[in-house]
Write an enzyme that holds these catalytic residues in place. Structure first.
Site, PDB file in Angstrom:
ATOM      1  N   ASP B 300       1.154  -1.628  -0.133  1.00 19.07           N
ATOM      2  CA  ASP B 300       0.541  -0.024  -0.290  1.00 19.07           C
ATOM      3  C   ASP B 300       1.035   1.448  -0.058  1.00 19.07           C
ATOM      4  OD1 ASP B 300      -2.565  -1.693   0.607  1.00 19.07           O
ATOM      5  OD2 ASP B 300      -2.440  -1.344   2.065  1.00 19.07           O
ATOM      6  N   THR B 370     -16.491  19.228   5.996  1.00 18.17           N
ATOM      7  CA  THR B 370     -17.476  18.935   5.581  1.00 18.17           C
ATOM      8  C   THR B 370     -17.699  17.630   4.696  1.00 18.17           C
ATOM      9  OG1 THR B 370     -19.516  19.988   4.610  1.00 18.17           O
ATOM     10  CG2 THR B 370     -19.342  20.297   6.744  1.00 18.17           C
ATOM     11  N   GLN B 372     -20.309  17.231   2.976  1.00 19.48           N
ATOM     12  CA  GLN B 372     -21.146  17.369   1.639  1.00 19.48           C
ATOM     13  C   GLN B 372     -19.829  18.374   0.978  1.00 19.48           C
ATOM     14  OE1 GLN B 372     -22.473  17.059   5.447  1.00 19.48           O
ATOM     15  NE2 GLN B 372     -23.033  15.253   4.142  1.00 19.48           N
ATOM     16  N   THR B 373     -19.396  19.514   1.454  1.00 22.45           N
ATOM     17  CA  THR B 373     -18.526  20.723   1.078  1.00 22.45           C
ATOM     18  C   THR B 373     -17.190  19.929   0.452  1.00 22.45           C
ATOM     19  OG1 THR B 373     -18.144  21.865   2.386  1.00 22.45           O
ATOM     20  CG2 THR B 373     -19.893  21.967   2.086  1.00 22.45           C
ATOM     21  N   ASP B 511      -6.434  -4.115   5.495  1.00 19.86           N
ATOM     22  CA  ASP B 511      -7.581  -4.876   6.974  1.00 19.86           C
ATOM     23  C   ASP B 511      -8.910  -4.478   7.093  1.00 19.86           C
ATOM     24  OD1 ASP B 511      -7.478  -1.917   6.029  1.00 19.86           O
ATOM     25  OD2 ASP B 511      -6.325  -1.164   7.977  1.00 19.86           O
TER      26      ASP B 511
END
Lengths: 566, 675
Positions: B300, B370, B372-373, B511
Site C-alpha cells: 500500500d 464537511t 458534503q462540501t 485491514d
C-alpha cells in the site's frame, strides 16, 4: 605418461563436447516431435508401424500408462530373446550346430540385453548368427531407444506445466529407433566395414598362424552389431575379446570413433535437456559436471596405468602396466577406453580391466558406482544425473532462502521420495548382493584371485550388472546358476527399479505449476552449481561405496605398494 | 515483551527435563533419524549387558553414553526451542487467566460477572473504562479507545468502534475510555490469544511441507547408509575377519544425518518464534515458508511507501495573482486546520514564503470541512477564503467554472498531479488565487529497499487509490517495479490471480473487510491487527503492530528460516566425508593393516578414532543449537552471491570442520587415555 597420451584424452574430451550440440539438436527434434529431413523417407515406415500396431502416436500417456506400456514391452521382448537363446539348436542360421543356452544362462543373457547391460556370461562365439541378430542386436536398438524415451519423458515432466501426460512411449521408441539409431548405425557400420570389420553370413575363416598352425576364426555380421553396441552404450561384443578383437576394432581410428560413439548420444542428451528447458546453459552445466568427473577419472587411470607396477620395475620390467592390454592400442588408449566405457554404462572393453593396476581399475568400478551418470548410458545417463540434480537442489537449494526448485519446478516430498528410491536401489543391489556372494560358498567359488583382488572381482560384477554397464572385470567365473541368477536380478533391479520411480517423478513434475526464474532463484547454471553437483554425486553417490572400495581396490593397491600381489 | 536469550538457566533446566521426557518412543518416532539412533543405542546397551561384544568394556560404555547423548542433545534442542516460545507465552497467559467478563443478560445493561474462559461464541459482553476485553470479538455498539500494549507492545491507544473497519477487538487488551458492547466471535480456547500461546509453545506445530520433504530425504539417507553399513560384515568375512557390532553402529550413527535431524524442529519453532517476537503471528508454518518464496510484494502506498501525511511543497498562483496574496490566503485558511496537511501549509507559508506569524483574528469565522462540501476555509471581516480540491472549489463557487482562470487552474493542477503531488485550490471572495501542491513524501530509504528486493528477485507493486498520473510519479520516485492506481479490492484480487497464474507467489497486507478476498487469495496475506475480524480471518498472518512496512521483513524472516534449514542440512551431509576417513581405517586396520594410510588425520588409535568421531557427531548438535535458534545471518542479496556465501561457510565449512574437530577430540581422548 606421454604427451600423446594426455593429448588423446584431451582431444577426446573436446570432441565429446563438440558433439553435444549437433547431436543434441537432432535429439531435440525427436523429443519435440518435429519433422526431420529423414521424415520424407522414413515417415511412411513410421506411420506403417503405428497402423500395424494400432497405435495413435499423438495420445498423451500418464506416467503410469507410459510405465506399464514400457514394462510390458520389455517383458515381451525379454521372453522373445529367452526363447531364441534356448531354442538356438533348432532355429535356422546355425551353421555351426551350436547348442541352446541353459535356462540360467539364457535368463541372464536375455535380461542383460533387455536392460541395456550386455553383461556376457556366455562367450560370443557360442551364439548362432540368428541369435546374435534377432535375439541380441534387436535389443541393442530397443533398449537404447527405451533409455532415450524415458529421458524424454522426464524432460517433458520438467518442461510441461500442469499437464497430466508425459508423452507416448510407442512414439518415442519408434522415432528414436527410426530417425536416430538406425540411420547413424547404417553409416557407422559401413565405416567399420571399410576399416576392416567383417559383415558376412559366412561363419568361419581359416588362418595360418606364425607358427604354421591352422586357426579357425569365427565370422559373422560383426559391423552391424558393433555400430549399435557402441552408439547405444550396450557393449556386448560379437566376440569374447570384445573391442580388443581386431575384427571388432581394427584400427586406431576405429578405436577413437568407437569411444566417441559411446559418448555421442549421452553428450547430446545434455544439450537436448537444456534446449527442452528453454535454456541451453542448463544443459552445458550438466555436461560440465560430467566432464569434470570424467577427466578426473581418466587422469587417475592413465596415471596409474602409465606408472605401472613397482614390483615389476624392481625385476627390470620398466614402463607402464601392459598386462591385459592390446599392444595395438597401448596404455593411454586402453586407459581412456576403460574410463569411457564405464562412465557411459557401455561395457565394451578393449583391455582387461582385471589386469589394470588396483587404482587404475578402481576408477572404472567407481564410475559405475556413481550410478552411471558421468555421460552415462543413452538416456539413462541424463535421467540418472537429473535424480542427483534433484537431490542437490533439495539439499542446498534452501540456502538461497527459497523452497527448492529446479528448472522452474518445485521439488517437494514426492519428488524427494522417488529420487531417494531411485538412488537407494544402487547400494541395495550392489552392496547387498556382493555381501551375499562374499559369504555364500557358491559366491566364494567365483573369483579367480585371492584377497582384495578377488573381492573386487565380485564387487565389480554386481556393480557392472546393477549399473547396467556390462563390462566384466574378468577373473570371475560368472557362468554358474548362482551368478547368472543374481547378476540377472541385479541388472533388472538396476534398470527398472530406477526407471519406474523416474517416470513417477516425471508425472509428478508435469502436473506442477511453473515458477519463473528470478534473481532470487537458485542458480542452476554456472560454476557454483557445477561444483555442487560434483560434490553431491561424490558424497551421496560415491561415499556409500567407500567401505567396499577400501576392502577391494584400495587394500589391493596398498598391498601392491608393499610388494604383495594377488 | 521480554526477549529471552538463548541460554539462561531458567530456560535450560526445564529443557533438560523435557529432553528426557521426549525419549518416549511414541514421541521420538516422529524423528526417524533420532529414533534410529536410540534403537542402535539400546541394542548396544543390551549387547554390553549380556556381554555379547569382545571389545573393552570401558570403550563400549563410552560409546553407548555418547550415543544416548546424541539422542538427548537432539531432544534437548527441540525442548529448548519450545521453552523459549513458552516463556513468551507465559506472560500472555498470565494476562488471560485473570480475565473476567461482564456478560450482558438482556437488552438492558444488566450483566453478570463470569470467567472469560466460559464465554461462548455469539454472546455479548459489556466492556467499560479500565476493563480488559475478555475475548476476541467485534464491537457492536459504542466507541472506545483501547490500549493494545499487552499484545503489540505499543502503548498509544487505538480507537475501536462499531461498524466499519475498526470493530475487531482482542482479548487481553484494555479499554481506557468509554464503553463498548462486544460480541464474542471465538469459541472458548480458540481465541487469538489461545492460538498465539499454542503456536509459540509449539504444541500445535505441524510439520511444514518442506520439513516433511526434508524428513523424507533424511530417512532415505539413513536407509542408504544402513545398507552401506550392514553389508560390511559380509565384506569383512571375505577378508577373513569380522567387525564388532559396536563399531558398525558407530559408523552408522556418524553417517546418518543426526545433526540436521536433531535441529530440524528447533529451527522451525525458532523461526516461528522470531516472527512472534517481531509481533507477527503466523497461523501456520507453511505461511512462513511461503514468505521465503514470495515473488511479488503488493505494498500500500500510504504508510508503506510514503509517510502517511502529505506535505505542502509549493504554492502556484494564477497569472495576475501575487504570490504573497496566495500565501497569505492559504495561511489564513489553514490556521484553524489541525490536520497534518493543514499544519504543513502553515509551515510552508511561514518558512518558504516568509508570511508573518499571526494568530487567527478573533472575529474570524471558521468554515469547517464537511463531507458534503469537501471544502474548508475561514471568513475574516467578511472576506471568505476557501480551500479544497479543485472540483470542490468550483462546485462551491459555481460561477467560476467556465472562466479562463478555471482553465488555467486546471492546467496548473494537472501539472502538479503529474509530478506526483495532490493539488488544492484556493479562492478568495469568489476569485481563484491558485493552487497548493501537497506532496506525498516518499519515506527515506524505501528506494534502496526496493532495489534490494529487486536484487533478491522480488517485484514490488504499489497499490494506491490515487489517479494514474500521480501514482506513476510516486512509483517512479519510490522505485517500485509497477503500480496499481485507483485500486479497488477487485483490482487487487485480479492482480494477485494474474501473478499467481504466472507462477509467482504474492504477499500483501490489508485491514478492511473488502480486503478479505485478496488476503485469502494471496500466498502470504498479512492482516493488520487493527483490521476487521473478516480481514484477520482471511489472512494467514496477523501483524500485531499493524505496520504494513513489515511485509518486507516478513519475507526476510521466511528466507532466513529456509536458509538456516538448508545451511545445516548441507553442513550435516558434508560432515560425512571426514567421518568416513576417521572410522573406515579404524574399522579395517585389523583386516588390512595397510589401510592405516587412509587415517589422514593421524588419529591415535582405532578406538580413539571411533570414539572421537562419535563424540564430534554428538557435540556438534549443542554447538549448533544457537545457530539453529537465532538463524543464519541473512543479508538481502541475489541468489548467486547468497549461495556462494552459504556454500563456502556451510558446505566447505562442513567438509573441513569435522577434520579439525575430530582431530582435536582425538588429542583429548588419547591424552586422557580414554581409549
Amino acid at each position: 605418461m606421454t604427451f600423446e597420451g594426455w593429448a588423446l584424452i584431451l582431444i577426446f574430451a573436446a570432441l565429446t563436447v563438440a558433439l553435444a550440440k549437433p547431436i543434441g539438436l537432432w535429439l531435440y527434434a525427436l523429443y519435440d516431435g518435429r519433422r526431420t529431413p529423414l521424415h520424407a523417407v522414413l515417415g511412411p515406415i513410421e506411420r506403417g508401424f503405428y497402423t500395424l500396431a494400432g497405435i495413435d502416436p499423438t495420445t498423451d500417456q500418464s506416467w503410469r500408462r507410459y510405465a506399464v506400456h514400457m514394462l510390458l514391452f520389455q517383458v515381451a521382448t525379454l521372453l522373445f530373446t529367452y526363447a531364441i537363446l534356448r531354442l538356438q539348436a533348432v532355429l535356422p542360421l546355425n551353421s555351426r550346430d551350436l547348442a541352446g543356452q541353459s535356462p540360467d544362462l539364457a535368463f541372464n543373457t536375455a535380461i542383460s540385453f533387455t536392460a541395456n547391460t550386455n553383461w556376457q556370461s556366455y562367450s560370443g562365439e557360442t551364439l548362432s548368427v540368428l541369435s546374435q541378430m534377432l535375439g541380441l542386436t534387436i535389443h541393442n536398438f530397443l533398449s537404447a531407444a527405451t533409455g532415450i524415451a524415458i529421458a524424454f519423458a522426464l524432460f517433458r515432466g520438467f518442461a510441461r506445466r500442469q499437464a497430466s501426460g508425459i508423452g507416448n512411449f510407442w512414439a518415442d521408441l519408434t522415432r528414436v529407433t527410426l530417425y536416430l539409431l538406425l540411420p547413424i548405425c547404417l553409416v557407422y557400420a559401413l565405416f567399420l566395414v571399410a576399416s576392416g570389420v567383417p559383415q558376412t553370413f559366412a561363419s568361419l575363416v581359416d588362418a595360418t598362424t606364425l607358427e604354421g598352425a591352422k586357426q579357425s576364426i569365427v565370422l559373422g555380421p560383426v559391423a552391424s552389431q558393433e555400430a549399435i553396441k557402441m552408439l547405444g552404450t550396450n557393449g556386448g561384443g560379437f566376440f569374447n575379446a570384445n573391442s580388443a578383437h581386431p575384427f571388432e576394432n581394427p584400427t586406431a581410428l576405429t578405436n577413437l570413433v568407437q569411444m566417441l560413439s559411446i559418448f555421442a548420444i549421452g553428450s547430446g542428451m545434455t544439450w537436448c535437456f537444456g534446449k527442452a528447458m528453454g535454456n541451453t546453459r542448463q544443459g552445458w552445466a550438466i555436461l560440465a559436471a560430467m566432464m569434470i568427473l570424467f577427466l578426473a577419472g581418466a587422469s587417475v587411470t592413465y596415471w596409474q596405468e602409465a606408472a605401472g607396477n613397482p614390483n615389476l620395475h624392481v625385476l627390470g620390467l620398466t614402463g607402464g602396466n601392459m598386462e591385459g592390454k592390446e599392444v595395438r592400442f597401448g596404455i593411454a588408449a586402453s586407459a581412456l577406453f576403460s574410463v569411457v566405457t564405464t562412465a557411459a554404462s557401455c561395457g565394451a572393453v578393449n583391455a582387461m580391466h582385471d589386469s589394470f593396476t588396483a587404482l587404475g581399475g578402481m576408477i572404472p568400478l567407481f564410475n559405475m558406482q556413481l550410478g552411471e551418470v558421468v555421460i552415462g548410458g543413452v538416456g539413462a545417463g541424463i535421467y540418472g544425473f537429473l535424480v542427483f540434480a534433484i537431490l542437490a537442489v533439495f539439499v542446498a537449494g534452501l540456502m538461497v532462502g527459497r523452497t527448492p526448485e529446479y528448472v522452474g519446478k518445485k521439488i517437494e516430498s514426492r519428488e524427494v521420495k522417488l529420487a531417494v528410491l531411485a538412488i537407494a536401489i544402487l547400494p541395495l543391489s550392489i552392496l547387498g548382493l556382493t555381501a551375499l556372494s562374499a559369504v555364500l560358498p557358491q559366491g566364494l567359488a567365483g573369483p579367480l584371485n585371492k584377497g582384495p583382488h578377488g573381492f573386487t572381482e565380485i564387487l565389480y560384477a554386481y556393480t557392472s550388472a546393477t549399473g547396467n554397464n556390462g563390462s566384466a572385470f574378468a577373473g570371475l567365473t560368472a557362468a554358474t546358476p548362482f551368478y547368472n541368477g543374481l547378476l540377472g536380478t541385479a541388472m533388472w533391479l538396476g534398470r527398472f527399479f530406477m526407471i519406474v520411480p523416474i517416470l513417477a517423478v516425471a508425472g509428478s513434475l508435469a502436473a506442477k505449476k511453473y515458477t519463473p526464474e528470478t534473481a532470487g532463484s537458485f542458480p542452476t547454471t554456472g560454476p557454483l552449481w557445477v561444483g555442487l553437483l560434483v560434490g553431491i554425486i561424490l558424497i551421496v553417490g560415491g561415499l556409500t561405496f567407500l567401505p567396499s572400495l577400501a576392502l577391494g581396490p584400495i587394500a589391493d593397491h596398498i598391498a601392491m605398494v608393499r610388494g604383495q600381489l594377488f | 515483551m521480554t526477549k529471552p536469550s538463548v541460554f539462561t538457566a531458567d530456560l535450560i533446566l526445564p529443557a533438560i527435563g523435557d529432553a528426557f521426557k521426549k525419549l518416549n518412543p511414541r514421541q521420538l518416532v516422529r524423528n526417524p533419524v533420532l529414533f534410529t539412533t536410540a534403537v542402535v543405542a539400546t541394542l548396544l546397551t543390551v549387547l554390553l549387558l549380556i556381554g555379547g561384544e569382545r571389545l573393552a568394556v570401558g570403550f563400549q560404555v563410552q560409546l553407548i553414553v555418547w550415543l544416548w547423548l546424541t539422542v538427548l542433545f537432539g531432544t534437548f534442542a527441540e525442548a529448548l526451542a519450545e521453552g523459549r516460545g513458552r516463556a513468551q507465552a507465559a506472560s500472555l497467559r498470565a494476562a488471560k487467566s485473570e480475565l473476567k467478563a461482564k456478560l450482558l443478560l438482556g437488552t438492558d445493561d444488566l450483566y453478570e460477572m463470569v470467567a472469560a474462559s466460559q464465554l461462548e461464541k455469539g454472546e455479548v459482553v459489556l466492556v467499560e473504562t479500565g476493563d480488559l476485553i475478555p475475548a476476541d470479538g467485534e464491537v457492536i455498539e459504542g466507541v472506545a479507545s483501547v490500549n493494545e500494549a499487552a499484545i503489540t507492545g505499543e502503548s498509544a491507544p487505538v480507537i475501536r468502534e462499531a461498524g466499519g473497519d475498526r470493530s475487531a477487538v482482542t482479548a487481553g487488551t484494555r479499554v481506557i475510555s468509554d464503553r463498548i458492547k462486544v460480541r464474542v466471535t471465538q469459541e472458548p480456547g480458540q481465541g487469538f490469544l489461545d492460538r498465539m500461546i499454542a503456536l509459540v509453545e509449539g504444541a500445535e506445530r505441524q510439520k511444514t511441507p518442506n520439513e516433511i520433504a526434508l524428513t523424507i530425504l533424511l530417512v532415505g539417507l539413513t536407509i542408504i547408509f544402513l545398507i552401506a553399513v550392514s553389508t560390511i560384515p559380509g565384506f569383512a568375512s571375505y577378508a577373513g575377519g569380522g567387525v564388532p557390532v559396536a563399531i558398525l553402529a558407530a559408523l552408522l550413527i556418524t553417517l546418518i544425518p543426526t545433526t540436521i535431524a536433531a535441529l530440524l524442529s528447533a529451527i522451525g519453532i525458532a523461526g516461528m518464534d522470531r516472527l512472534v517476537r517481531f509481533n507477527v503471528l503466523a497461523k501456520s508454518g507453511r505461511a512462513v515458508e511461503a514468505a521465503g518464496d514470495i515473488g511479488v510484494l503488493l505494498l500500500d502506498k500510504t504508510g508503506t511507501i510514503t509517510i502517511g501525511d502529505r506535505q505542502a511543497s509549493a504554492l502556484r498562483p494564477l497569472s495576475g495573482v501575487d504570490t504573497d496574496t496566495l500565501a497569505s490566503a492559504a495561511l489564513l485558511a489553514s490556521l484553524s486546520d489541525e490536520t497534518p496537511e493543514g499544519r504543513s501549509i502553515v509551515m510552508l507559508a511561514r518558512q518558504k514564503y516568509a508570511m508573518p506569524t499571526r494568530e487567527l483574528p478573533s472575529d474570524a469565522k471558521v468554515i469547517p470541512f464537511t463531507a458534503q462540501t469537501r471544502v474548508s476555509g475561514v471568513e475574516v471581516a467578511g472576506v471568505v477564503i476557501r480551500k479544497g480540491a479543485v472540483d470542490s472549489i468550483l462546485k462551491a463557487e459555481p460561477e467560476l467554472a467556465d472562466t479562463p482562470a478555471a482553465a488555467e487552474l486546471r492546467e496548473i493542477t494537472d501539472e502538479i498531479a503529474r509530478s506526483g503531488a495532490t493539488p488544492l485550490a484556493v479562492s478568495r471572495d469568489g476569485k481563484l488565487l491558485g493552487a497548493i501542491a501537497l506532496k506525498d513524501v516518499v519515506k527515506a530509504g524505501v528506494r534502496e529497499r526496493f532495489a534490494e528486493l529487486r536484487r533478491m528477485g522480488i517485484r514490488t507493486v504499489m497499490i494506491t487509490g490515487d489517479n494514474p498520473l500521480t501514482a506513476a510519479a510516486i512509483a517512479a520516485e519510490a522505485g517500485v517495479d509497477d503500480f496499481l492506481a485507483e485500486a479497488t479490492p477487485e483490482d487487487k484480487l485480479e492482480l494477485i490471480r494474474k501473478e499467481q497464474a504466472g507462477g509467482r507467489l504474492v504477499a500483501m497486507c490489508g485491514d478492511g473487510t473488502n480486503d478479505a478476498p485478496a488476503l485469502a487469495q494471496s500466498d502470504v496475506g498479512v492482516a493488520m491487527n487493527t483490521g476487521t475480524q473478516a480481514a484477520r480471518e482471511a489472512g494467514n498472518m496477523v501483524d500485531l503492530d499493524s505496520d504494513p512496512t513489515k511485509l518486507i521483513e516478513i519475507v526476510g524472516l521466511g528466507k532466513q528460516l529456509l536458509m538456516t534449514r538448508g545451511a545445516l542440512t548441507t553442513f550435516s551431509v558434508a560432515n560425512d566425508v571426514a567421518k568416513y576417513f576417521a572410522i573406515i581405517p579404524a574399522m579395517f586396520i585389523a583386516l588390512y593393516p595397510g589401510l592405516g594410510v587412509l587415517n589422514v588425520m593421524g588419529l591415535a588409535s582405532p578406538e580413539s578414532a571411533i570414539l572421537s568421531a562419535i563424540i564430534f557427531n554428538a557435540l556438534i548438535i549443542p554447538a549448533l543449537v544457537p545457530l539453529a535458534l537465532k538463524g543464519v545471518t541473512y543479508k538481502p542479496m541475489g541468489a548467486g552471491p547468497l549461495l556462494a556465501r552459504n556454500l563456502a561457510i556451510y558446505g566447505l565449512g562442513g567438509l573441513l570442520a569435522p577434520f579439525i574437530g575430530i582431530k582435536l577430540i582425538d588429542l583429548a581422548v588419547s591424552g586422557f587415555q580414554l581409549a
